[in-house]
Motif scaffolding. Structure first.
Motif, PDB file in Angstrom:
ATOM      1  N   UNK A 125      -6.725   8.411  10.179  1.00 31.66           N
ATOM      2  CA  UNK A 125      -5.549   8.728  10.981  1.00 31.66           C
ATOM      3  C   UNK A 125      -4.560   7.593  11.114  1.00 31.66           C
ATOM      4  N   UNK A 126      -4.663   6.593  10.222  1.00 35.78           N
ATOM      5  CA  UNK A 126      -3.748   5.458  10.303  1.00 35.78           C
ATOM      6  C   UNK A 126      -2.480   5.685   9.516  1.00 35.78           C
ATOM      7  N   UNK A 127      -1.558   4.740   9.647  1.00 37.95           N
ATOM      8  CA  UNK A 127      -0.332   4.780   8.858  1.00 37.95           C
ATOM      9  C   UNK A 127      -0.638   4.341   7.431  1.00 37.95           C
ATOM     10  N   UNK A 128       0.336   4.575   6.546  1.00 34.60           N
ATOM     11  CA  UNK A 128       0.092   4.309   5.122  1.00 34.60           C
ATOM     12  C   UNK A 128      -0.388   2.883   4.860  1.00 34.60           C
ATOM     13  N   UNK A 129       0.354   1.903   5.351  1.00 31.10           N
ATOM     14  CA  UNK A 129       0.008   0.513   5.057  1.00 31.10           C
ATOM     15  C   UNK A 129      -1.327   0.133   5.684  1.00 31.10           C
ATOM     16  N   UNK A 130      -1.606   0.671   6.874  1.00 30.64           N
ATOM     17  CA  UNK A 130      -2.876   0.370   7.530  1.00 30.64           C
ATOM     18  C   UNK A 130      -4.051   0.860   6.697  1.00 30.64           C
ATOM     19  N   UNK A 131      -3.987   2.106   6.256  1.00 30.81           N
ATOM     20  CA  UNK A 131      -5.104   2.684   5.516  1.00 30.81           C
ATOM     21  C   UNK A 131      -5.252   2.039   4.137  1.00 30.81           C
TER      22      UNK A 131
END
Length: 275
Positions: free
Chosen positions: A116-122
């Motif tokens: 459920x993270x943002x693109x850069x986080x995941x």
């Protein structure tokens, strides 16, 4: 009836009547939020020794506009399209051809759904970002890039407990062999820059969604929306522990303590996407 005398059966009757009187999900949710907040006021401000019987009532999904979420069947069709390798390339309007398949693409989509993270986080996650709290629960630790870029370079990391579904995926990806290693979960060879891989995964998701015959205009961001919707089913207003949506009045300075989960945070371990 006094507030402290409301029982589960009373809540069930109220809930059913509310569905009849306010069929529109937004209105229904507003009324339910109002009565939940009223009880919170009685408990926290008036200091009444009562429980909030409406706290765990499930809100309605608002599936209009940008609030689309995927069903289990739709997500599985997209994964099947990737695994069948129905197409390796897509052609842009300018004639450029992009390779949309990668051996890790299925795992990338599943991580977006379950983290459920943002693109850069995941896409920046490494195996070494998985830590274990004193209670034995595994966590992903993230840099809060959104807050850091607002100028606060000393922003603490945020933590998200790894539930059963996510742990199963991680084990399938090789957790037992890779744990603790400074290697990315996605694109472990570092073939792409972060900006390139973010664009690649986004384009690939849209491509395989179309290949699966799904006309609803889902994009990669709808995996995060799907995840947060199912978190909301379990946690209600406490979804803010994971969400960074300002519309939900998220507390940017709130971070889960990896050493000990409180009662509300323990609900995260029970979240199951698609029920």
């Amino acid at each position: 009836m006094k507030p402290g005398n409301v029982r589960n059966n009373d809540v069930s009757i109220f809930y059913r009547q509310l569905e009849i009187k306010y069929p529109h999900p937004k209105t229904f949710n507003k009324v339910l939020t109002s009565i939940t907040s009223f009880y919170k006021f009685l408990i926290e401000i008036e200091e009444l020794d009562i429980k909030n019987p409406f706290k765990n009532c499930v809100r309605k999904q608002v599936l209009t506009g940008d609030n689309l979420i995927l069903t289990k069947d739709e997500f599985e069709k997209i994964i099947a399209a990737v695994e069948s390798k129905s197409s390796f390339q897509q052609t842009r309007t300018n004639g450029r051809r992009d390779y949309v398949y990668a051996t890790w693409m299925t795992n990338a989509f599943k991580l977006f759904l379950l983290v459920g993270g943002r693109r850069e986080e995941v896409l920046s996650l490494k195996w070494s970002d998985i830590i274990q709290g004193n209670n034995g629960v595994l966590f992903f630790q993230f840099r809060n890039l959104k807050v850091e870029r607002l100028g606060n370079k000393n922003t603490p990391k945020k933590y998200s407990p790894i539930n059963e579904d996510l742990l199963k995926l991680l084990k399938e990806m090789g957790y037992d062999q890779m744990k603790g290693k400074n290697v990315k979960l996605i694109d472990p060879e570092n073939t792409y820059t972060i900006n390139t891989i973010m664009e690649k995964v986004s384009r690939s998701f849209t491509h395989f969604r179309k290949s699966a015959g799904i006309e609803t205009p889902f994009t990669l961001k709808h995996l995060r929306k799907t995840y947060l919707t199912w978190v909301f089913h379990t946690m209600g207003s406490d979804t803010r522990l994971l969400s960074s949506h300002t519309s939900m009045k998220v507390l940017e300075n709130h971070y889960i303590n990896p050493l000990l989960l409180n009662v509300e945070e323990e609900k995260l371990m029970k979240v199951k996407v698609f029920g």
